[in-house]
Design an enzyme around this catalytic site. Structure first.
Site, short mmCIF file in Angstrom:
data_model
loop_
_atom_site.label_atom_id
_atom_site.label_comp_id
_atom_site.label_asym_id
_atom_site.label_seq_id
_atom_site.Cartn_x
_atom_site.Cartn_y
_atom_site.Cartn_z
N LYS A 101 0.81 -1.21 0.00
CA LYS A 101 0.00 0.00 0.00
C LYS A 101 0.84 1.27 0.00
O LYS A 101 0.44 2.29 -0.56
CB LYS A 101 -0.94 0.01 1.22
CG LYS A 101 -2.10 -0.96 1.10
CD LYS A 101 -3.10 -0.73 2.21
CE LYS A 101 -4.33 -1.62 2.01
NZ LYS A 101 -5.36 -1.36 3.04
N LYS A 144 -7.07 -6.98 -8.31
CA LYS A 144 -8.25 -7.29 -7.50
C LYS A 144 -9.39 -6.33 -7.82
O LYS A 144 -9.16 -5.16 -8.15
CB LYS A 144 -7.91 -7.16 -6.01
CG LYS A 144 -7.26 -8.37 -5.39
CD LYS A 144 -7.09 -8.20 -3.90
CE LYS A 144 -8.40 -8.23 -3.16
NZ LYS A 144 -8.24 -8.19 -1.69
N LYS A 172 -12.93 -1.19 -4.63
CA LYS A 172 -13.92 -0.14 -4.40
C LYS A 172 -13.46 1.19 -4.98
O LYS A 172 -14.28 2.03 -5.33
CB LYS A 172 -14.14 0.04 -2.89
CG LYS A 172 -14.63 -1.19 -2.15
CD LYS A 172 -14.66 -0.92 -0.66
CE LYS A 172 -15.05 -2.16 0.13
NZ LYS A 172 -15.03 -1.91 1.58
#
Length: 347
Positions: A124, A208, A211
């Site tokens: 991240k 992936k 959102k």
């Protein structure tokens, strides 16, 4: 997950499951198949707590004007999918102070070297690790506190959280050893479905489903209606070849692998069974079948979710009741933890 739970639980801890989902916008198919669908089934096997983990969410920037609404959206998804608030405890993480307080106590047990090995922080933060929040770095310790605040014995996890659960086990073991409290905190076990669902981007099978992706066609939101679900799946990226006749082919065909995985997860069958059924056919035959299956499984959840979201007062009452029940479990455990550490006035 069908293994007898009694064989896996610590002998002095009753079986209890804890898990949660972050309240970020656009809850999607990957969240449902990878987590919420499993929550629904496991609530019938043992005592269950399902949390909206808003403390975790703020490790990355959030819009304060949207956070409460997004929190209700996750709760609505839980309820619409079939989590029973009378059987399970549904609550918001920040409404139970034991999570944050226990996280600090466990920070003093955890070791820097353990956290530095966590690959999700590296993924991240990338090259900007020094600019990231301390909270993002410390995220796994808060996750350990979430679990251990309830002495949870089982945690439904995906591939990206396995390492964090291992850290929770290490922290529990270290606390028990440091404070001579053998077996005080359990060693939580992972609950992984027979066919773990890792749902990928509908336009790029190497990423992936997310959102935060700006492209709406990259994901199926749980609030999508039947027409939107069908359109997105029919427009999903594939390749120029027919459906495979062997699952081994899927390694080199990520988009096809993803669609077959979605079909398998929704139909509750294996990828092998899907490949056998559609071997050699074109995607013009497969995609409509997939779309029909997805609409059949998801549109009732979407409709129910929209009903809950239209009545935020009902959601708030369920969350408030859940927080009371969660505190009744967590606060005595936190007090016992303080007693073991030796805090003044704790005994």
């Amino acid at each position: 997950m069908n293994e007898t739970l009694a064989n896996k639980e610590s002998p002095q801890h009753s079986p209890r499951v804890f898990s949660g989902v972050q309240p970020t916008a656009n809850i999607h198919l990957g969240n449902y198949l990878g987590a919420i669908k499993r929550f629904v089934s496991v609530q019938h096997e043992m005592e269950s707590l399902f949390c909206v983990v808003d403390l975790h969410a703020i490790t990355m920037p959030q819009d304060p004007k949207k956070l409460a609404a997004q929190t209700r959206e996750i709760a609505a998804a839980y309820l619409a999918a079939g989590i029973d608030p009378e059987k399970s405890i549904i609550f918001v993480q920040s409404s139970v102070s034991a999570h944050a307080e226990l996280a600090w106590l466990l920070n003093c047990v955890a070791r820097m070297g353990w956290l530095e090995r966590m690959t999700q922080f590296k993924d991240k933060s990338g090259e900007n690790s020094e600019r990231m929040s301390v909270g993002l770095f410390d995220y796994p310790v808060l996750m350990a506190a979430d679990i251990l605040a309830y002495k949870a014995t089982h945690v439904p996890v995906g591939d990206d959280q396995k390492q964090h659960l291992e850290l929770a086990r290490d922290i529990a073991q270290r606390f028990n050893s440091d404070f001579k409290a053998k077996g005080f905190f359990p060693q939580p076990e992972p609950l992984i479905g027979a066919e773990a669902s890792r749902i990928m981007n509908l336009q790029d099978g190497t990423k992936k489903m997310s959102k935060s992706d700006a492209a709406e066609n990259s994901r199926i939101n749980l609030t999508d209606d039947a027409e939107q679900i069908s359109k997105k799946l029919k427009r999903a990226k594939t390749d120029l070849f027919p459906m495979p006749d062997d699952v081994a082919e899927l390694k080199a065909r990520p988009e096809v692998d993803n669609l077959i995985g979605i079909y398998a997860a929704l139909a509750e069958i294996t990828k092998e069974a899907v490949v056998k059924e559609f071997a050699g056919l074109g995607f013009g035959a497969f995609k409509p079948k997939l779309a029909d299956l997805a609409v059949d499984k998801l549109s009732p959840i979407s409709a129910e979710m929209r009903k809950f979201m239209a009545d935020p007062t009902q959601i708030d009452k369920i969350l408030e009741k859940g927080a009371i029940r969660a505190r009744e479990i967590a606060m005595p455990i936190l007090q016992e933890t303080k007693n073991l550490i030796g805090f003044w006035g704790a005994d």
